[in-house]
Design an enzyme around this catalytic site. Sequence first.
Site, mmCIF file in Angstrom:
data_model
loop_
_atom_site.group_PDB
_atom_site.id
_atom_site.type_symbol
_atom_site.label_atom_id
_atom_site.label_comp_id
_atom_site.label_asym_id
_atom_site.label_seq_id
_atom_site.Cartn_x
_atom_site.Cartn_y
_atom_site.Cartn_z
ATOM 1 N N ARG A 164 -3.515 8.944 -3.687
ATOM 2 C CA ARG A 164 -3.634 7.584 -3.136
ATOM 3 C C ARG A 164 -5.068 7.048 -3.232
ATOM 4 N NH1 ARG A 164 0.489 8.964 -3.752
ATOM 5 N NH2 ARG A 164 2.322 8.986 -2.412
ATOM 6 N N SER A 232 3.874 3.965 4.570
ATOM 7 C CA SER A 232 3.033 4.953 5.275
ATOM 8 C C SER A 232 1.741 4.288 5.751
ATOM 9 C CB SER A 232 2.662 6.099 4.346
ATOM 10 O OG SER A 232 3.826 6.668 3.811
ATOM 11 N N GLU A 324 -4.099 4.127 5.365
ATOM 12 C CA GLU A 324 -3.814 3.819 3.955
ATOM 13 C C GLU A 324 -3.973 2.328 3.622
ATOM 14 O OE1 GLU A 324 -0.406 5.711 1.872
ATOM 15 O OE2 GLU A 324 0.128 3.665 1.318
HETATM 16 C C1 LIG Z 1 8.429 -0.266 2.737
HETATM 17 C C2 LIG Z 1 7.226 0.183 1.944
HETATM 18 C C3 LIG Z 1 7.288 1.371 1.241
HETATM 19 C C4 LIG Z 1 6.181 1.809 0.488
HETATM 20 N N1 LIG Z 1 6.290 2.983 -0.213
HETATM 21 C C5 LIG Z 1 5.247 3.418 -0.955
HETATM 22 C C6 LIG Z 1 5.357 4.631 -1.714
HETATM 23 O O1 LIG Z 1 6.401 5.285 -1.742
HETATM 24 N N2 LIG Z 1 4.266 5.045 -2.413
HETATM 25 C C7 LIG Z 1 3.109 4.321 -2.438
HETATM 26 O O2 LIG Z 1 2.159 4.763 -3.106
HETATM 27 N N3 LIG Z 1 2.976 3.165 -1.746
HETATM 28 C C8 LIG Z 1 4.016 2.697 -1.005
HETATM 29 N N4 LIG Z 1 3.895 1.526 -0.293
HETATM 30 C C9 LIG Z 1 2.617 0.780 -0.320
HETATM 31 C C10 LIG Z 1 2.578 -0.385 -1.347
HETATM 32 O O3 LIG Z 1 3.860 -0.763 -1.734
HETATM 33 C C11 LIG Z 1 1.769 -0.017 -2.596
HETATM 34 O O4 LIG Z 1 0.468 0.354 -2.249
HETATM 35 C C12 LIG Z 1 1.703 -1.182 -3.607
HETATM 36 O O5 LIG Z 1 1.138 -0.742 -4.809
HETATM 37 C C13 LIG Z 1 0.916 -2.384 -3.080
HETATM 38 O O6 LIG Z 1 1.117 -3.455 -3.980
HETATM 39 P P1 LIG Z 1 0.851 -4.946 -3.556
HETATM 40 O O7 LIG Z 1 0.985 -5.782 -4.784
HETATM 41 O O8 LIG Z 1 1.716 -5.309 -2.418
HETATM 42 O O9 LIG Z 1 -0.675 -4.853 -3.112
HETATM 43 P P2 LIG Z 1 -1.418 -5.712 -1.980
HETATM 44 O O10 LIG Z 1 -0.962 -5.228 -0.645
HETATM 45 O O11 LIG Z 1 -1.303 -7.151 -2.267
HETATM 46 O O12 LIG Z 1 -2.909 -5.235 -2.209
HETATM 47 C C14 LIG Z 1 -3.299 -3.906 -1.940
HETATM 48 C C15 LIG Z 1 -4.737 -3.713 -2.413
HETATM 49 O O13 LIG Z 1 -4.782 -3.805 -3.829
HETATM 50 C C16 LIG Z 1 -5.660 -4.864 -4.233
HETATM 51 N N5 LIG Z 1 -5.056 -5.526 -5.379
HETATM 52 C C17 LIG Z 1 -3.837 -6.117 -5.449
HETATM 53 N N6 LIG Z 1 -3.621 -6.561 -6.697
HETATM 54 C C18 LIG Z 1 -4.724 -6.269 -7.413
HETATM 55 C C19 LIG Z 1 -5.116 -6.495 -8.767
HETATM 56 N N7 LIG Z 1 -4.329 -7.110 -9.653
HETATM 57 N N8 LIG Z 1 -6.344 -6.044 -9.161
HETATM 58 C C20 LIG Z 1 -7.179 -5.417 -8.298
HETATM 59 N N9 LIG Z 1 -6.862 -5.198 -7.005
HETATM 60 C C21 LIG Z 1 -5.643 -5.614 -6.579
HETATM 61 C C22 LIG Z 1 -5.762 -5.777 -3.027
HETATM 62 O O14 LIG Z 1 -6.983 -6.509 -3.053
HETATM 63 C C23 LIG Z 1 -5.697 -4.780 -1.891
HETATM 64 O O15 LIG Z 1 -6.960 -4.181 -1.704
HETATM 65 C C24 LIG Z 1 4.990 1.045 0.465
HETATM 66 C C25 LIG Z 1 4.938 -0.171 1.186
HETATM 67 C C26 LIG Z 1 6.041 -0.602 1.899
HETATM 68 C C27 LIG Z 1 5.996 -1.922 2.622
#
Ligand SMILES: Cc1cc2nc3c(=O)[nH]c(=O)nc-3n(C[C@H](O)[C@H](O)[C@H](O)COP(=O)(O)OP(=O)(O)OC[C@H]3O[C@@H](n4cnc5c(N)ncnc54)[C@H](O)[C@@H]3O)c2cc1C
Length: 328
Positions: A164, A232, A324
């Site tokens: 992570r 998480s 996280e």
């Molecule tokens: C129900 C649920 C289940 C989940 N299960 C998992 C799992 O099994 N495994 C896991 O690893 N994660 C899990 N997650 C966490 C999450 O889904 C991941 O971390 C996902 O990759 C976040 O994507 P996002 O587009 O929503 O990012 P955001 O929440 O929009 O952003 C997260 C971070 O990434 C940065 N960011 C976003 N896009 C970019 C970009 N294009 N370039 C640079 N930085 C960027 C943002 O600035 C921020 O710092 C879960 C979340 C939920 C709600």
Amino acid sequence: MNLIADFDLSGLNTLGLAARARFGARIESAEAIEELAALASGTGLPLRILGGGSNVVLREEVAAVVGFMATKGKSIDQRADGSATVTAQAGEDWSEFVAWTISQGLPGLENLAGIPGTVGAAPVQNIGAYGIELADRMESLLVWDTQERRQVRLGREDCDFSYRQSMFKRSGNRFIVLEVTFALPRDWTPNLSYPGLDSLPSDADARTIMERVLEVRRAKLPNWRTLGNVGSFFHNPIVQPELAQGIAGVPRYPQRDGSVKLSAAWLIEACGFKGYRHGQAGVYDKHALILVNHGGATYGEITQLAARIVETVRDRFGVTLIQEPIEP
Ligand SMILES: Cc1cc2nc3c(=O)[nH]c(=O)nc-3n(C[C@H](O)[C@H](O)[C@H](O)COP(=O)(O)OP(=O)(O)OC[C@H]3O[C@@H](n4cnc5c(N)ncnc54)[C@H](O)[C@@H]3O)c2cc1C
């Protein structure tokens, strides 16, 4: 491109927190990033990128220019040796992208099905689930370097991926991911090692695995559309073996370097937090690693609850939990 003042982020984060950014804009092309970065520097505010908002805890007032990543597009490059690479733009929905690769007859990402969020955010925390992480499949990515003000293509080895973690998280928003390319294995074999998948036949195809992953996730995790959450809330802590030995009953996962990964959910549940509530924030009653918004929870309630959990687990077990989701 127009900057929108007092940009409402309330519907753009899966925890469902009410939040507004000083300025916001929708990013629909890689070129728009350059323009947005210039506009942001004119305001004197930092530029922050939001994808699906599924890994962030937002303050009521976000003192930044927030770019909402909405670039679309995906392509396949079939190689002569039978392998393939697939490339997706940062604003593509991760889970839809995984399903699309399977529908194109390209296995390799099925264990990562159902993770919310965008393709561009996936490398930021090196998403992982069911025995696979992004680093196992990613070949390269294209970023906008906000310091050098130019596009750069990076290989997997440049990203310093670990559990992570990545160079992107450590670099404090320096790089904006524009597109990600995956190398999908020519000699694909299913990875069924993880509990929940181990009852599938050893020759299960990628679609069957993806469907099982989605089924297990639906049963285990709350639906963020009805109960706000970010999955998480803490990393599973990695500790020295002596500390792990002293905690009777905790699930332990030995690491290659001799350290031991512990189940954060077990530690939190052992402290009595499962189902616990603090105002409208709470710990999910079926999974202690997930903090939930019961409706109208505030940033303060979520972060106070998280702090109480960290303090209690530290006092009882001597283990420090690391949050996280990111606070932009
Ligand atoms: C129900 C649920 C289940 C989940 N299960 C998992 C799992 O099994 N495994 C896991 O690893 N994660 C899990 N997650 C966490 C999450 O889904 C991941 O971390 C996902 O990759 C976040 O994507 P996002 O587009 O929503 O990012 P955001 O929440 O929009 O952003 C997260 C971070 O990434 C940065 N960011 C976003 N896009 C970019 C970009 N294009 N370039 C640079 N930085 C960027 C943002 O600035 C921020 O710092 C879960 C979340 C939920 C709600």
